[in-house]
Scaffold this motif. Structure first.
Motif, PDB file in Angstrom:
ATOM      1  N   THR A   1       0.858  -1.180   0.000  1.00 52.08           N
ATOM      2  CA  THR A   1       0.000   0.000   0.000  1.00 52.08           C
ATOM      3  C   THR A   1       0.893   1.228   0.000  1.00 52.08           C
ATOM      4  O   THR A   1       1.589   1.505   0.977  1.00 52.08           O
ATOM      5  CB  THR A   1      -0.920   0.030   1.229  1.00 52.08           C
ATOM      6  N   ALA A   2       0.894   1.947  -1.106  1.00 51.38           N
ATOM      7  CA  ALA A   2       1.650   3.194  -1.206  1.00 51.38           C
ATOM      8  C   ALA A   2       0.667   4.340  -0.995  1.00 51.38           C
ATOM      9  O   ALA A   2      -0.096   4.343  -0.036  1.00 51.38           O
ATOM     10  CB  ALA A   2       2.377   3.287  -2.540  1.00 51.38           C
ATOM     11  N   SER A   3       0.646   5.289  -1.908  1.00 43.34           N
ATOM     12  CA  SER A   3      -0.207   6.471  -1.776  1.00 43.34           C
ATOM     13  C   SER A   3       0.047   7.346  -2.991  1.00 43.34           C
ATOM     14  O   SER A   3       1.090   7.207  -3.651  1.00 43.34           O
ATOM     15  CB  SER A   3       0.143   7.244  -0.498  1.00 43.34           C
ATOM     16  N   THR A   4      -0.871   8.251  -3.274  1.00 49.85           N
ATOM     17  CA  THR A   4      -0.543   9.261  -4.281  1.00 49.85           C
ATOM     18  C   THR A   4       0.648  10.098  -3.811  1.00 49.85           C
ATOM     19  O   THR A   4       1.353  10.688  -4.636  1.00 49.85           O
ATOM     20  CB  THR A   4      -1.742  10.187  -4.551  1.00 49.85           C
ATOM     21  N   LEU A   5       0.905  10.089  -2.506  1.00 47.90           N
ATOM     22  CA  LEU A   5       2.065  10.810  -1.980  1.00 47.90           C
ATOM     23  C   LEU A   5       3.363  10.024  -2.169  1.00 47.90           C
ATOM     24  O   LEU A   5       4.424  10.472  -1.752  1.00 47.90           O
ATOM     25  CB  LEU A   5       1.857  11.151  -0.506  1.00 47.90           C
TER      26      LEU A   5
ATOM     27  N   LYS B   1       6.718   6.575   1.617  1.00 46.11           N
ATOM     28  CA  LYS B   1       5.943   6.089   0.476  1.00 46.11           C
ATOM     29  C   LYS B   1       6.744   6.157  -0.828  1.00 46.11           C
ATOM     30  O   LYS B   1       6.598   5.302  -1.698  1.00 46.11           O
ATOM     31  CB  LYS B   1       4.636   6.873   0.358  1.00 46.11           C
ATOM     32  N   HIS B   2       7.606   7.161  -0.978  1.00 43.47           N
ATOM     33  CA  HIS B   2       8.518   7.148  -2.113  1.00 43.47           C
ATOM     34  C   HIS B   2       9.445   5.937  -2.015  1.00 43.47           C
ATOM     35  O   HIS B   2       9.747   5.278  -3.026  1.00 43.47           O
ATOM     36  CB  HIS B   2       9.353   8.438  -2.148  1.00 43.47           C
ATOM     37  N   GLY B   3       9.889   5.640  -0.800  1.00 41.30           N
ATOM     38  CA  GLY B   3      10.734   4.470  -0.594  1.00 41.30           C
ATOM     39  C   GLY B   3      10.025   3.179  -0.919  1.00 41.30           C
ATOM     40  O   GLY B   3      10.636   2.239  -1.451  1.00 41.30           O
ATOM     41  N   ILE B   4       8.732   3.105  -0.611  1.00 46.83           N
ATOM     42  CA  ILE B   4       7.951   1.903  -0.932  1.00 46.83           C
ATOM     43  C   ILE B   4       7.961   1.633  -2.435  1.00 46.83           C
ATOM     44  O   ILE B   4       8.049   0.481  -2.875  1.00 46.83           O
ATOM     45  CB  ILE B   4       6.502   2.049  -0.422  1.00 46.83           C
ATOM     46  N   LEU B   5       7.899   2.690  -3.244  1.00 43.98           N
ATOM     47  CA  LEU B   5       7.942   2.476  -4.697  1.00 43.98           C
ATOM     48  C   LEU B   5       9.303   1.961  -5.139  1.00 43.98           C
ATOM     49  O   LEU B   5       9.397   1.080  -6.005  1.00 43.98           O
ATOM     50  CB  LEU B   5       7.600   3.767  -5.440  1.00 43.98           C
ATOM     51  N   GLY B   6      10.377   2.484  -4.562  1.00 41.83           N
ATOM     52  CA  GLY B   6      11.697   1.966  -4.892  1.00 41.83           C
ATOM     53  C   GLY B   6      11.840   0.512  -4.492  1.00 41.83           C
ATOM     54  O   GLY B   6      12.391  -0.309  -5.239  1.00 41.83           O
ATOM     55  N   LEU B   7      11.347   0.180  -3.307  1.00 41.11           N
ATOM     56  CA  LEU B   7      11.359  -1.208  -2.834  1.00 41.11           C
ATOM     57  C   LEU B   7      10.547  -2.096  -3.769  1.00 41.11           C
ATOM     58  O   LEU B   7      10.987  -3.188  -4.165  1.00 41.11           O
ATOM     59  CB  LEU B   7      10.792  -1.258  -1.416  1.00 41.11           C
ATOM     60  N   THR B   8       9.365  -1.635  -4.132  1.00 42.52           N
ATOM     61  CA  THR B   8       8.483  -2.400  -5.016  1.00 42.52           C
ATOM     62  C   THR B   8       9.159  -2.717  -6.339  1.00 42.52           C
ATOM     63  O   THR B   8       9.139  -3.868  -6.822  1.00 42.52           O
ATOM     64  CB  THR B   8       7.184  -1.610  -5.269  1.00 42.52           C
ATOM     65  N   ARG B   9       9.749  -1.726  -6.957  1.00 43.51           N
ATOM     66  CA  ARG B   9      10.341  -1.907  -8.279  1.00 43.51           C
ATOM     67  C   ARG B   9      11.554  -2.824  -8.236  1.00 43.51           C
ATOM     68  O   ARG B   9      11.745  -3.661  -9.127  1.00 43.51           O
ATOM     69  CB  ARG B   9      10.692  -0.542  -8.864  1.00 43.51           C
ATOM     70  N   THR B  10      12.367  -2.683  -7.199  1.00 42.13           N
ATOM     71  CA  THR B  10      13.554  -3.521  -7.097  1.00 42.13           C
ATOM     72  C   THR B  10      13.181  -4.973  -6.808  1.00 42.13           C
ATOM     73  O   THR B  10      13.733  -5.907  -7.419  1.00 42.13           O
ATOM     74  CB  THR B  10      14.491  -2.986  -6.000  1.00 42.13           C
ATOM     75  N   VAL B  11      12.244  -5.180  -5.894  1.00 37.75           N
ATOM     76  CA  VAL B  11      11.785  -6.536  -5.590  1.00 37.75           C
ATOM     77  C   VAL B  11      11.138  -7.175  -6.824  1.00 37.75           C
ATOM     78  O   VAL B  11      11.322  -8.370  -7.089  1.00 37.75           O
ATOM     79  CB  VAL B  11      10.814  -6.516  -4.396  1.00 37.75           C
TER      80      VAL B  11
END
Length: 267
Positions: A148-152, A167-177
């Motif tokens: 669960t990320a966010s528009t933020l 939440k920006h970090g979550i996107l980096g984590l998501t893409r790398t994983v």
């Protein structure tokens, strides 16, 4: 008019959903239980209410459900949570990293302890949980991870330094994983909700209304929904349906995406 959750079958799978004893997490847990998945519930709250929810999930899924109360303000507990869930339900092959907390303050006065707490719960716990489910997913050649990320995760907002950073970090984590799991049958995606009227959002609306001296409805309309082209809050069932789809075989080629479910904010 309310929406109906996506009707899919995830029978034979086991889902761990963090932050699922309250707000949007409850709706996500119910959706996965209705799909036939075994559900591991996680979060804090009223023991009686949680016990009722555990029983409800068991009835919906046809499988016994369990609750775990690991404190993710120590992000490493994300790994311990997975280990505990594995021991009770077998290997987790669907992981929904949904736990989240918020704190609002300008950077000059932002308490360092709140920074640490938000980064731990919103980002660190997801890393540790993913790391812990990875061996089992790799062994079976199948896994679904939804964060669960966010528009933020896609932009900034005044006063939300830690939340936006996490939440920006979550996107980096998501893409790398997603890249690391691409040949292993493991997908990893993020859902980016707009305003969903959860207890977390309600607290922000109430605080804003009190600060401005405005009624709640006026505050919602002028300071929250004004940026949403649909002019309504996203329903939890819409988030749950997006997550359900990302966990199906039909979505096996969808990985590493940040899916906005935001009423058009990012448009």
């Amino acid at each position: 008019m309310s929406v109906t959750e996506l009707n899919v079958s995830l029978t034979g799978h086991t889902a761990l959903i963090t932050g699922s004893t309250t707000g949007m997490g409850q709706d996500i847990a119910r959706a996965f239980a209705r799909s036939g998945a075994r559900v591991a519930l996680h979060g804090l709250g009223d023991p009686e209410g949680i016990a009722e929810l555990v029983n409800e999930l068991g009835e919906l899924s046809g499988h016994e459900s369990f609750h775990f109360a690991h404190d993710l303000s120590d992000g490493r507990q994300g790994g311990a949570l997975v280990q505990a869930a594995n021991a009770r339900l077998g290997d987790i092959d669907i992981l929904i990293n949904n736990a989240g907390v918020q704190f609002v303050s300008g950077i000059e006065d932002f308490p360092t302890e709140q920074w640490d707490r938000l980064i731990a719960v919103n980002l660190g716990a997801a890393f540790h949980a993913i790391r812990a489910v990875w061996p089992g997913m790799k062994r079976t050649g199948w896994g679904r991870i939804v964060n669960t990320a966010s528009t933020l995760a896609l932009r900034g907002e005044f006063g939300k330094t830690a939340y936006v950073s996490a939440k920006h970090g979550i996107l980096g984590l998501t893409r790398t994983v997603a890249l690391e799991g691409a040949e292993l049958g493991i997908t990893c995606n993020a859902v980016c909700p707009g305003w969903v009227y959860t207890p977390l959002a309600a607290a922000q609306v109430e605080a804003k209304a009190a600060a401005l001296g405005l009624p709640l409805e006026k505050t919602m309309k002028e300071h929250f929904l004004s940026e949403m082209p649909t002019k309504r809050f996203v329903e939890p069932a819409e988030i749950a349906s997006a997550m359900l789809f990302l966990c199906t075989e039909s979505a096996r080629s969808i990985t590493g995406v940040a899916l906005p479910v935001d009423g058009g904010i990012t448009a």
